[in-house]
Motif scaffolding. Structure first.
Motif, PDB file in Angstrom:
ATOM      1  N   PHE A   4      41.740 -14.296  34.061  1.00 19.49           N
ATOM      2  CA  PHE A   4      43.105 -14.677  33.954  1.00 19.49           C
ATOM      3  C   PHE A   4      43.214 -15.714  34.932  1.00 19.49           C
ATOM      4  O   PHE A   4      43.846 -15.478  35.705  1.00 19.49           O
ATOM      5  N   GLY A   5      42.634 -17.069  34.398  1.00 17.23           N
ATOM      6  CA  GLY A   5      42.672 -18.070  35.557  1.00 17.23           C
ATOM      7  C   GLY A   5      43.807 -19.021  35.591  1.00 17.23           C
ATOM      8  O   GLY A   5      43.632 -19.804  36.443  1.00 17.23           O
ATOM      9  N   ARG A   6      44.924 -18.835  34.771  1.00 20.49           N
ATOM     10  CA  ARG A   6      45.686 -19.998  34.644  1.00 20.49           C
ATOM     11  C   ARG A   6      46.936 -19.743  35.735  1.00 20.49           C
ATOM     12  O   ARG A   6      47.565 -18.626  35.583  1.00 20.49           O
ATOM     13  N   ASN A   7      46.866 -20.341  36.996  1.00 25.52           N
ATOM     14  CA  ASN A   7      47.844 -20.364  37.944  1.00 25.52           C
ATOM     15  C   ASN A   7      47.974 -18.996  38.783  1.00 25.52           C
ATOM     16  O   ASN A   7      49.145 -18.621  39.107  1.00 25.52           O
ATOM     17  N   THR A   8      47.009 -18.303  38.770  1.00 20.87           N
ATOM     18  CA  THR A   8      46.907 -17.108  39.347  1.00 20.87           C
ATOM     19  C   THR A   8      46.544 -16.913  40.803  1.00 20.87           C
ATOM     20  O   THR A   8      45.457 -16.358  41.068  1.00 20.87           O
ATOM     21  N   THR A   9      47.260 -17.494  41.598  1.00 22.38           N
ATOM     22  CA  THR A   9      46.757 -17.432  43.167  1.00 22.38           C
ATOM     23  C   THR A   9      47.312 -15.996  43.614  1.00 22.38           C
ATOM     24  O   THR A   9      47.039 -15.716  44.498  1.00 22.38           O
ATOM     25  N   GLY A  10      48.172 -15.433  42.910  1.00 27.17           N
ATOM     26  CA  GLY A  10      48.765 -14.179  43.562  1.00 27.17           C
ATOM     27  C   GLY A  10      48.230 -13.099  42.631  1.00 27.17           C
ATOM     28  O   GLY A  10      47.971 -12.065  43.567  1.00 27.17           O
ATOM     29  N   GLY A  11      47.975 -13.194  41.278  1.00 25.52           N
ATOM     30  CA  GLY A  11      47.638 -11.955  40.978  1.00 25.52           C
ATOM     31  C   GLY A  11      47.982 -12.090  39.058  1.00 25.52           C
ATOM     32  O   GLY A  11      48.342 -13.224  38.667  1.00 25.52           O
ATOM     33  N   ALA A  12      47.972 -11.059  38.629  1.00 27.86           N
ATOM     34  CA  ALA A  12      48.359 -10.966  36.929  1.00 27.86           C
ATOM     35  C   ALA A  12      48.877  -9.724  36.688  1.00 27.86           C
ATOM     36  O   ALA A  12      48.607  -8.690  37.298  1.00 27.86           O
ATOM     37  N   ILE A  13      49.995  -9.757  35.674  1.00 29.01           N
ATOM     38  CA  ILE A  13      50.624  -8.563  35.111  1.00 29.01           C
ATOM     39  C   ILE A  13      50.467  -8.741  33.704  1.00 29.01           C
ATOM     40  O   ILE A  13      50.678  -9.744  33.152  1.00 29.01           O
ATOM     41  N   ASN A  14      49.956  -7.815  33.071  1.00 35.14           N
ATOM     42  CA  ASN A  14      49.501  -7.766  31.682  1.00 35.14           C
ATOM     43  C   ASN A  14      50.385  -6.604  31.194  1.00 35.14           C
ATOM     44  O   ASN A  14      50.173  -5.405  31.182  1.00 35.14           O
ATOM     45  N   PHE A  15      51.312  -6.990  30.211  1.00 35.85           N
ATOM     46  CA  PHE A  15      51.883  -6.240  29.405  1.00 35.85           C
ATOM     47  C   PHE A  15      51.370  -5.754  28.016  1.00 35.85           C
ATOM     48  O   PHE A  15      51.147  -6.613  27.191  1.00 35.85           O
ATOM     49  N   ILE A  16      51.119  -4.382  27.975  1.00 29.86           N
ATOM     50  CA  ILE A  16      50.078  -4.100  26.804  1.00 29.86           C
ATOM     51  C   ILE A  16      50.921  -3.245  25.856  1.00 29.86           C
ATOM     52  O   ILE A  16      51.329  -2.144  26.179  1.00 29.86           O
ATOM     53  N   THR A  17      51.248  -3.860  24.654  1.00 31.73           N
ATOM     54  CA  THR A  17      52.226  -2.904  23.545  1.00 31.73           C
ATOM     55  C   THR A  17      51.445  -1.929  22.842  1.00 31.73           C
ATOM     56  O   THR A  17      50.051  -2.168  22.790  1.00 31.73           O
ATOM     57  N   LYS A  18      52.006  -1.071  22.339  1.00 30.23           N
ATOM     58  CA  LYS A  18      51.359  -0.232  21.513  1.00 30.23           C
ATOM     59  C   LYS A  18      51.089  -0.836  20.008  1.00 30.23           C
ATOM     60  O   LYS A  18      51.858  -1.498  19.560  1.00 30.23           O
ATOM     61  N   LYS A  19      49.686  -0.430  19.377  1.00 31.66           N
ATOM     62  CA  LYS A  19      49.571  -0.976  18.121  1.00 31.66           C
ATOM     63  C   LYS A  19      48.902  -0.031  17.281  1.00 31.66           C
ATOM     64  O   LYS A  19      48.677   1.089  17.688  1.00 31.66           O
ATOM     65  N   PRO A  20      49.131  -0.182  16.075  1.00 34.42           N
ATOM     66  CA  PRO A  20      48.862   0.729  14.984  1.00 34.42           C
ATOM     67  C   PRO A  20      47.547   1.523  15.356  1.00 34.42           C
ATOM     68  O   PRO A  20      46.407   0.707  15.540  1.00 34.42           O
ATOM     69  N   GLY A  21      47.600   2.763  15.000  1.00 34.82           N
ATOM     70  CA  GLY A  21      46.225   3.788  15.320  1.00 34.82           C
ATOM     71  C   GLY A  21      45.369   3.636  13.973  1.00 34.82           C
ATOM     72  O   GLY A  21      44.553   4.201  13.916  1.00 34.82           O
ATOM     73  N   LEU A  22      46.168   3.212  12.760  1.00 35.44           N
ATOM     74  CA  LEU A  22      45.520   3.303  11.492  1.00 35.44           C
ATOM     75  C   LEU A  22      45.133   4.782  10.871  1.00 35.44           C
ATOM     76  O   LEU A  22      44.207   5.002  10.057  1.00 35.44           O
ATOM     77  N   SER A  23      45.936   5.727  11.312  1.00 41.35           N
ATOM     78  CA  SER A  23      45.944   6.899  10.671  1.00 41.35           C
ATOM     79  C   SER A  23      47.175   7.450  10.926  1.00 41.35           C
ATOM     80  O   SER A  23      47.704   7.860  12.094  1.00 41.35           O
ATOM     81  N   GLY A  24      47.775   8.207   9.802  1.00 42.28           N
ATOM     82  CA  GLY A  24      49.076   8.881   9.959  1.00 42.28           C
ATOM     83  C   GLY A  24      50.188   8.125   9.951  1.00 42.28           C
ATOM     84  O   GLY A  24      50.220   6.859   9.937  1.00 42.28           O
ATOM     85  N   ALA A  25      51.367   8.704  10.469  1.00 44.84           N
ATOM     86  CA  ALA A  25      52.364   7.987  10.542  1.00 44.84           C
ATOM     87  C   ALA A  25      53.054   8.556  12.061  1.00 44.84           C
ATOM     88  O   ALA A  25      52.950   9.818  12.334  1.00 44.84           O
ATOM     89  N   ASN A  26      53.778   8.020  12.668  1.00 49.09           N
ATOM     90  CA  ASN A  26      54.493   8.470  14.017  1.00 49.09           C
ATOM     91  C   ASN A  26      55.657   7.497  14.326  1.00 49.09           C
ATOM     92  O   ASN A  26      55.686   6.592  13.877  1.00 49.09           O
ATOM     93  N   GLY A  27      56.461   8.219  15.224  1.00 49.24           N
ATOM     94  CA  GLY A  27      57.531   7.212  15.775  1.00 49.24           C
ATOM     95  C   GLY A  27      58.420   7.995  16.551  1.00 49.24           C
ATOM     96  O   GLY A  27      58.108   9.226  16.885  1.00 49.24           O
ATOM     97  N   TYR A  28      59.610   7.208  16.937  1.00 48.84           N
ATOM     98  CA  TYR A  28      60.536   8.005  17.741  1.00 48.84           C
ATOM     99  C   TYR A  28      61.960   7.210  17.615  1.00 48.84           C
ATOM    100  O   TYR A  28      61.840   6.153  17.488  1.00 48.84           O
ATOM    101  N   VAL A  29      62.926   7.711  17.844  1.00 49.41           N
ATOM    102  CA  VAL A  29      64.038   7.421  18.268  1.00 49.41           C
ATOM    103  C   VAL A  29      64.730   8.083  19.484  1.00 49.41           C
ATOM    104  O   VAL A  29      64.512   9.311  19.648  1.00 49.41           O
ATOM    105  N   GLU A  30      65.578   6.870  20.216  1.00 51.51           N
ATOM    106  CA  GLU A  30      66.199   7.528  21.459  1.00 51.51           C
ATOM    107  C   GLU A  30      67.596   6.831  21.624  1.00 51.51           C
ATOM    108  O   GLU A  30      67.812   5.444  21.380  1.00 51.51           O
ATOM    109  N   ALA A  31      68.631   7.601  22.128  1.00 56.09           N
ATOM    110  CA  ALA A  31      69.829   7.171  22.254  1.00 56.09           C
ATOM    111  C   ALA A  31      70.333   7.659  23.666  1.00 56.09           C
ATOM    112  O   ALA A  31      69.888   8.701  24.081  1.00 56.09           O
ATOM    113  N   GLY A  32      71.146   6.652  24.509  1.00 62.65           N
ATOM    114  CA  GLY A  32      71.517   6.955  25.827  1.00 62.65           C
ATOM    115  C   GLY A  32      72.787   6.586  26.227  1.00 62.65           C
ATOM    116  O   GLY A  32      73.347   5.531  25.438  1.00 62.65           O
ATOM    117  N   TYR A  33      73.415   7.003  27.232  1.00 55.52           N
ATOM    118  CA  TYR A  33      74.786   6.418  27.771  1.00 55.52           C
ATOM    119  C   TYR A  33      74.971   6.691  29.059  1.00 55.52           C
ATOM    120  O   TYR A  33      74.248   7.790  29.673  1.00 55.52           O
TER     121      TYR A  33
END
Length: 738
Positions: free
Chosen positions: A150-179
């Protein structure tokens, strides 16, 4: 902290670790099946967290949600020795790891010394780092310079945000609401469908939040600072036409329209106000947009060789309207405007054979920043400065790292990266104008290019200023690790990190203050231990480190006001970190971490004042986090869980001056700090296999703290710039999974 004191703490921590102290984060979708191990890609290949000879915190998306972390600016609550600050609230966060960050720099053109990645794609503009966190698989925080993979400008460290990707089997999901309080309405959700079993899948996720300002503005008709208005979306298409080819296409977009952070400024207008109140006539809006596309293509050429290509194109813009005086007067009003574009391509190969694992490849990155800033100052008559410039940066690199088995359990890691960075600052001009805030301006004098005193060069609409710079760097890693028979990992390492030279984006009063400064470099030495105990109920990770840090890039604001970007020639940083997790029973879990840090400028002079011996900004000597998750009872077919947490930070300074003032100046730098504090959060939830109802409270005891401060007295203003952190927030949410 003295060297002897650190030695004693390290010795105690090692003894505690061997007797069963341990590491800490919930495993989730990043776990290996039925193993209880969190799988990370910190070395660009899948490994158990406990097998990687690096200081890593890996937190799953579900664990972040349970801790109330919904924005990248809140990650400091769960990662030791990570500080996050910004003069703009959640916008353009500055990440500091183990004391290494952009310090007091606030201009948008500077690269973060903590590299931020989204699904392995480097994000150059710091504005795009202030992202809402939703539908994540995990976040990996790599502490220490990452000069190889992770070499570009990383004198302090690196933070990698890794999103969910399709699992190629079945269907799933969620909905969420808040106040929540401040009329905060939140909604998010994701849906995943398999287009062809084991061949193609699609996942789409959205995130929305809108709420009133968290600080009360007493100015008649004025807007309240720190409001929320965010909308984000992401779509991932995964195609696996054969067993050897795996393609993930991702597109995302988002916008933020919340009001600016609150400002404590001119003292006379603070009289009679509470900490979370202001009297400001021009509360501005933080308007940011970010979007991007990427293609991750992995091809298995054999059972031992995989080739991966990651191509991305991203863009965005910021339009930050900042009243920087905290007063019902037009003393300092700024409009920060920038547009961004970036492209990157990484081609790498992963090779495995008996006794050898190798990762190597090529990287190319290009990014452009076009900035148009307007500074309204208390000049007679009303007026200020307008600034325009364009910055183009190109980075080329070749890298490789090998893990070589020397003997049973003994591994030697060797890695290197050669980088060439080219930067050009051009189409630059600035002028002094007459005109009120929000009114058309009338130019009266060119200030860039102008080598003399501001206001002494006649206005020239065609005048332009340009500079360019090239840096070359050889960085890398050497480590030796040994795995004991019980699975405990011991390691020692040397890492060299580098951050390219930079140009002063804050130079607008004179071209005399605009020039490229030297690159940062860090030589880091580290030793650590990771393992499990008590029949795998305890997990722990302990690391001790020492940094030889040269040429930190700092902003030096002088009377005028004139900004200079300078190097701090030499600094020293060392410390210790411990992360631990105890699964006390099937219903009770404890997580904790501790960070100890010593930082010191060994050679630094600003404004003719010797600051050697001062601490680095945003580098508290101690941070700590503790969390508990207790499944208190079973009720109505579900489980009631109580999850409190607390985050502690000792005193930290916001300026390299610490409490030192320039002789004869009006500075009061002792104002630019935050004392020791602890903030408690708590959540109470009921959940079954499909439904989760959650109530939460953050900053439970309404601690009043500052998150950022900047010296303006030394620049000629009668006050310093201080930004309060968020007040107490609370609310409820309902989540339905399917």
């Amino acid at each position: 902290m003295s060297g002897m004191g650190l030695t004693r703490v390290l010795a105690f921590a090692l003894v505690a670790g061997q007797s069963g102290a341990a590491l800490a984060q919930d495993a989730g979708s990043g776990e290996a099946a039925n193993s209880g191990e969190i799988i990370v890609t910190a070395q660009r290949r899948e490994q158990s967290l406990l097998d990687v000879p690096l200081a890593i915190t890996a937190v799953t998306g579900d664990a972040l949600a349970n801790r109330g972390v919904s924005n990248s600016a809140q990650l400091g609550d769960v990662v030791p020795n990570l500080q996050i600050n910004s003069p703009y609230g959640r916008t353009q966060p500055n990440f500091s790891l183990r004391g290494i960050g952009v310090a007091n720099e606030y201009n948008s053109n500077q690269a973060s010394p903590v590299g931020v990645y989204l699904d392995d794609v480097y994000l150059a503009p710091r504005t795009s780092h202030g992202m809402g966190l939703f539908d994540l698989d995990r976040v990996e925080v790599l502490r220490g310079p990452q000069g190889t993979l992770f070499g570009r400008n990383t004198t302090g460290g690196a933070i990698n945000f890794i999103t969910k990707k399709p699992g190629l089997s079945g269907a799933n999901g969620y909905v969420e609401a808040g106040y929540g309080n401040y009329n905060l309405v939140t909604a998010q959700g994701a849906i995943e469908t398999t287009l062809a079993e084991d061949k193609a899948g699609l996942r789409v996720a959205v995130n929305y939040a809108k709420g009133d300002g968290q600080v009360k503005n007493l100015f008649a008709g004025g807007r309240d600072p720190m409001s929320t208005y965010t909308l984000q979306g992401r779509a991932s298409l995964r195609l696996k036409p054969t067993e050897t080819l795996d393609v993930t296409l991702r597109a995302y977009g988002g916008r933020d329209r919340g009001t600016q952070a609150a400002v404590h400024g001119l003292g006379v207008f603070r009289t009679g106000l509470g900490f979370f109140e202001t009297n400001e006539n021009r509360v501005g809006e933080n308007r940011t947009d970010a979007w991007g596309f990427s293609a991750n293509v992995a091809l298995d050429l054999s059972s031992s060789l995989r080739v991966t290509s990651i191509t991305s194109y991203d863009g965005g813009q910021q339009n930050l309207q900042q009243a920087a005086d905290g007063a019902p007067l037009d003393i300092l009003d700024i409009n920060w405007r920038s547009q961004y574009r970036q492209f990157s391509e990484e081609l790498r190969a992963n090779y495995t054979a008996k006794g050898l694992s190798f990762v190597g490849g090529l990287f190319y990155g290009w990014d452009r920043n076009v900035t148009d800033n307007r500074f309204n100052l208390p000049l007679p008559p009303a007026g200020g400065f307008f600034q325009h410039y364009r910055q183009n940066r190109r980075s080329y690199a070749v890298f490789g790292q090998a893990d070589i088995d020397l003997a049973s359990g003994l591994v030697l890691t060797l890695g290197a990266r050669y980088t060439k960075d080219k930067s050009r600052y051009d189409d630059a001009f600035a002028y002094l104008f007459v005109g009120a805030v929000g009114a058309p301006d009338f130019p009266i004098a060119t200030t860039v290019p102008c080598p003399g005193v501001p206001g002494t060069c006649a206005y020239d609409a065609n005048a332009r200023f340009a500079l360019k710079d090239t840096n070359n760097a050889l960085t890398g890693r050497a480590a030796l690790s040994y795995t004991l028979a019980n699975g405990t990992l011991l390691f020692v390492s040397y890492n060299r990190g580098y951050r390219a030279g930079a140009v002063n984006g804050g130079g607008y009063t004179s071209s005399a203050g605009i020039g490229y400064i030297k690159p940062e470099r860090v030589n880091a030495f580290e030793a650590g231990i990771k393992g499990r105990a008590l029949d795998r109920a305890l997990t722990y990770a302990i690391s001790a480190f020492y940094y030889d840090y040269t040429n930190q890039q700092l902003q030096d604001t002088r009377a005028g006001p004139v900004s200079f970007l300078v190097n701090a020639p030499k600094s020293e940083v060392y410390g210790l970190e411990l992360e631990a997790s105890l699964k006390a029973s099937a219903r009770l879990r404890f997580d904790g971490s501790l960070g100890l840090l010593h930082s010191k400028y060994k050679d630094l002079t600003l404004q003719g004042t010797d600051l050697s011996g001062n601490r680095l900004p945003f580098a508290p000597s101690m941070t700590g986090q503790f969390a508990m998750s207790w499944d208190a009872l079973d009720l109505a077919g579900g489980t009631v869980t109580f999850a409190p947490s607390v985050a502690y930070s000792s005193r930290q300074f916001f300026s390299p001056f610490n409490e030192t003032n320039v002789a004869g100046s009006p500075q009061v730098n002792a104002e630019l700090q935050q004392g020791a504090n602890a903030k408690a959060n708590a959540a109470l939830s009921w959940s079954n296999k499909r439904v989760t109802v959650r109530a939460f409270a953050n900053n439970l005891f309404q601690r009043k703290t500052y998150g950022y401060g900047l010296d303006l007295r030394g620049a000629g203003f009668p006050y310093n710039f201080l930004v309060p952190a968020a007040p107490q927030t609370y609310g409820m949410s309902v989540r339905l999974g399917f």
